[in-house]
Design a protein around this motif. Sequence first.
Motif, short mmCIF file in Angstrom:
data_model
loop_
_atom_site.label_atom_id
_atom_site.label_comp_id
_atom_site.label_asym_id
_atom_site.label_seq_id
_atom_site.Cartn_x
_atom_site.Cartn_y
_atom_site.Cartn_z
N SER A 114 0.81 -1.22 0.00
CA SER A 114 0.00 0.00 0.00
C SER A 114 0.84 1.27 0.00
N LYS A 115 2.09 1.14 0.42
CA LYS A 115 2.91 2.35 0.56
C LYS A 115 4.38 1.97 0.56
N ILE A 116 5.22 2.89 0.08
CA ILE A 116 6.68 2.74 0.13
C ILE A 116 7.24 3.92 0.90
N THR A 117 8.05 3.63 1.91
CA THR A 117 8.64 4.69 2.73
C THR A 117 10.16 4.56 2.72
N ASP A 118 10.83 5.66 3.14
CA ASP A 118 12.29 5.58 3.29
C ASP A 118 12.62 5.05 4.68
N GLN A 119 13.92 5.00 5.00
CA GLN A 119 14.34 4.40 6.26
C GLN A 119 13.88 5.21 7.47
N ASN A 120 13.50 6.45 7.26
CA ASN A 120 13.03 7.30 8.36
C ASN A 120 11.51 7.33 8.47
N GLY A 121 10.84 6.56 7.63
CA GLY A 121 9.38 6.51 7.68
C GLY A 121 8.69 7.53 6.81
N ASN A 122 9.44 8.31 6.06
CA ASN A 122 8.83 9.30 5.17
C ASN A 122 8.26 8.59 3.93
N THR A 123 7.07 8.97 3.54
CA THR A 123 6.41 8.32 2.42
C THR A 123 7.07 8.70 1.10
N ILE A 124 7.49 7.69 0.38
CA ILE A 124 8.07 7.88 -0.95
C ILE A 124 6.99 7.76 -2.02
N GLN A 125 6.10 6.79 -1.81
CA GLN A 125 5.04 6.55 -2.80
C GLN A 125 3.82 5.95 -2.12
N ASP A 126 2.67 6.51 -2.37
CA ASP A 126 1.40 5.92 -1.95
C ASP A 126 0.85 5.11 -3.12
N ILE A 127 0.50 3.87 -2.85
CA ILE A 127 -0.06 3.01 -3.91
C ILE A 127 -1.56 2.89 -3.65
N SER A 128 -2.32 3.68 -4.35
CA SER A 128 -3.76 3.73 -4.12
C SER A 128 -4.45 2.54 -4.76
N PRO A 129 -5.62 2.14 -4.24
CA PRO A 129 -6.39 1.07 -4.88
C PRO A 129 -6.71 1.44 -6.32
N THR A 130 -6.66 0.43 -7.19
CA THR A 130 -6.90 0.65 -8.61
C THR A 130 -8.24 0.02 -9.01
N LEU A 131 -9.20 0.86 -9.35
CA LEU A 131 -10.50 0.38 -9.82
C LEU A 131 -10.39 0.11 -11.32
N LEU A 132 -10.61 -1.14 -11.70
CA LEU A 132 -10.45 -1.52 -13.10
C LEU A 132 -11.72 -1.31 -13.91
N ARG A 133 -12.84 -1.76 -13.38
CA ARG A 133 -14.10 -1.64 -14.13
C ARG A 133 -15.25 -2.06 -13.23
#
Length: 695
Positions: free
Chosen positions: A493-512
């Motif tokens: 759901s999320k990628i953070t650095d070693q200090n806990g700072n968010t690098i990337q939020d991976i949001s749910p993907t609605l396909l159809r």
Amino acid sequence: MAKRRPKKPMLKFPKRMQKKMIVMFTVVAALMIGLIGRLMYIEYTSGEKYEKIVLAQQGYDSQTIPYQRGDIVDAKGTVLATSIAVYNVILDCSVLNDDEKYVEPTINALVSCFPDLTSEQLYSYLKDSPDSRYIVLAKRLSYDTIQPFVNLQEERDEKGKLVNPYIKGVWFEKEYQRQYPYGKLASSVIGFTTSGNLGINGLENYYDDTLNGINGRQYGYLNSDSNFEKTIKPAVNGNTLVTTIDATIQSVVEKKIQEFNEAYTDGYREGEGGATRIGVLIMKPDNGDVLAMAQYPNYDLGNPWDLSEYYTQEEIDAMDDDARLEALNQLWQNICLTYTYEPGSTAKPFTVAAGLETGTLSTNDTFFCDGAEQLSGFTVKCVAYRKGGHGMQTLEQTLMNSCNDALMQMSYRIGAENFTEYQQIFGFGQKTNIDLPGESRTDSLIYTLDTTSQLSLATNAFGQNFNTTMIQLGTAFCSLVNGGKLYQPRVVSKITDQNGNTIQDISPTLLRETVSKTTSDTLKQYMYSTVTSGTGNTAKVDGYSMGGKTGTAQKVPRDGVNYLVSFIGFAPVDDPQLMIYCFVDEPNSQDQPHSTFAQNIVREILEEVLPYMNIYPDEETTGLHSGWDITGTDTGAAAVTDRVTGNIPEEEPEGTDDVPDTMEDIPGAGENNEENAENDGVNAEEAGTTSDNSE
């Protein structure tokens, strides 16, 4: 009047002396000019060569600073995989041999702090490799292990002087070792690493570049003033994966799978576990998050090369390299993604949904089941064949009683074009593109409009003669109960650095959108009845509203011996918070064709998971299944099942083994299974050899 002092006479060089001085100055100046010219020539022609020679004669040091691979944590921050600092003990023989007084104190210190080292071994290094600057004495030791030696090196007296100044020539090379605090937990999801931080399987492989960092470097040398100078380029550590997995839910699932295996180990098949394989998938229907993904067999992430749990030592010794690798690959694969099979009756809700969405079926429709359908000269039987059929069935009763005859009649109305279109809409035959490696392709394992016949359409309608995977069917099922929204399943759901700072939020993907909310609500009600009053009653958790569908699929060869049984469900009914799907492949029982094997596992899991998720009971408790264990055995005197009182229709009649006798002769039955087009790690023989005949 004061007398004037006489002036001192000026010092004068004789002319002869002056000439000599001029000559000498001229010679010196010429020599200086020549020397400068020569130096300039050398610098121009050979400067780089001599610079290297000078640097080589200086005290010079260069070390790699390793990066720390990123952690993998669960949805609540529990660390599932991490990298811990370990140390290699390095001996610099050239330093010790530089002065005899360093040798004995250093060797004595090493032997006293590291019991595996001997003085004879160390002296031999000094003798055989006197100029070596890098001999590894020990690998991957914890800091606690090396600390006594470090303390000896750094110990100082009251005046601040080193107590052991002659301990020289030993240093510690830092690196990181992957550690999995919970052993087997979620092993098929997490994966593992090999040397060089190379991810194998699972998240370790899929997100390898994200987890890895960049090594740093330390450069050091003695300058012309004999001062030590160094330049440091720091390492860049890897990023952390925040997963959707809940470690508590995952542990409950794995515990119940283990209990099932222990209960049925050495059952009908001696020396084997509770089943050939077991898979359990739990997802959040409203966004596609995977809360748990577990299986049997699984493996210990700390020792993924160990086969001893599933093979005898004699069998392991008899394996060549190829056979051993094949056995390991079978153990490492995530069967929720790679194992393809015919889903059986768990596919029936999708057929009903396709009919309602296309208008070819209505909620008022009824179908008469006489126990079989005659198709292309073949008799395709229903579960109630020996009883003369189910009689008149509504759509709801069709799912409750798992009536194949009614489903086949529905397929005639729906038609091949609508049916194949809705298989595509639900995602059958397509990869879900979950963020895990190895998902199998199933596009060649389903019929297309061009290849569909009336017979294949009829059998497909009740979940036979096409293949799917757990993640494929589970994802599609979520859309059936969440109002019709098909989300791409995700594990991170999320990628953070070693200090806990968010690098990337991976949001749910609605396909159809797969179905309308009206159809979704209708199917939820039908499947609620299936659990309360139909074949899925064994999975019911007392006090909670639940819906679901059972499956009992016979495997090829269709000889009535081996079955894959399953249950897929959701809770609570009005606002589903979880979807759970379980299959048990070839239960270790002489009487395999009962979805209750899977239902018992589901019930046991949900009894713990629902309260943990703060999902509160929404129905009155009745004492249903009170005292039941993982096998469905009543361990309490007060437990009385509805099946005993006759309220729950039997899933399978006596003599189920001869129900599928027509299926093995049906043209095309299983033909798609032979075309398993490059399933990642799954061969055609494995990838779909089951069919549903008992429901």
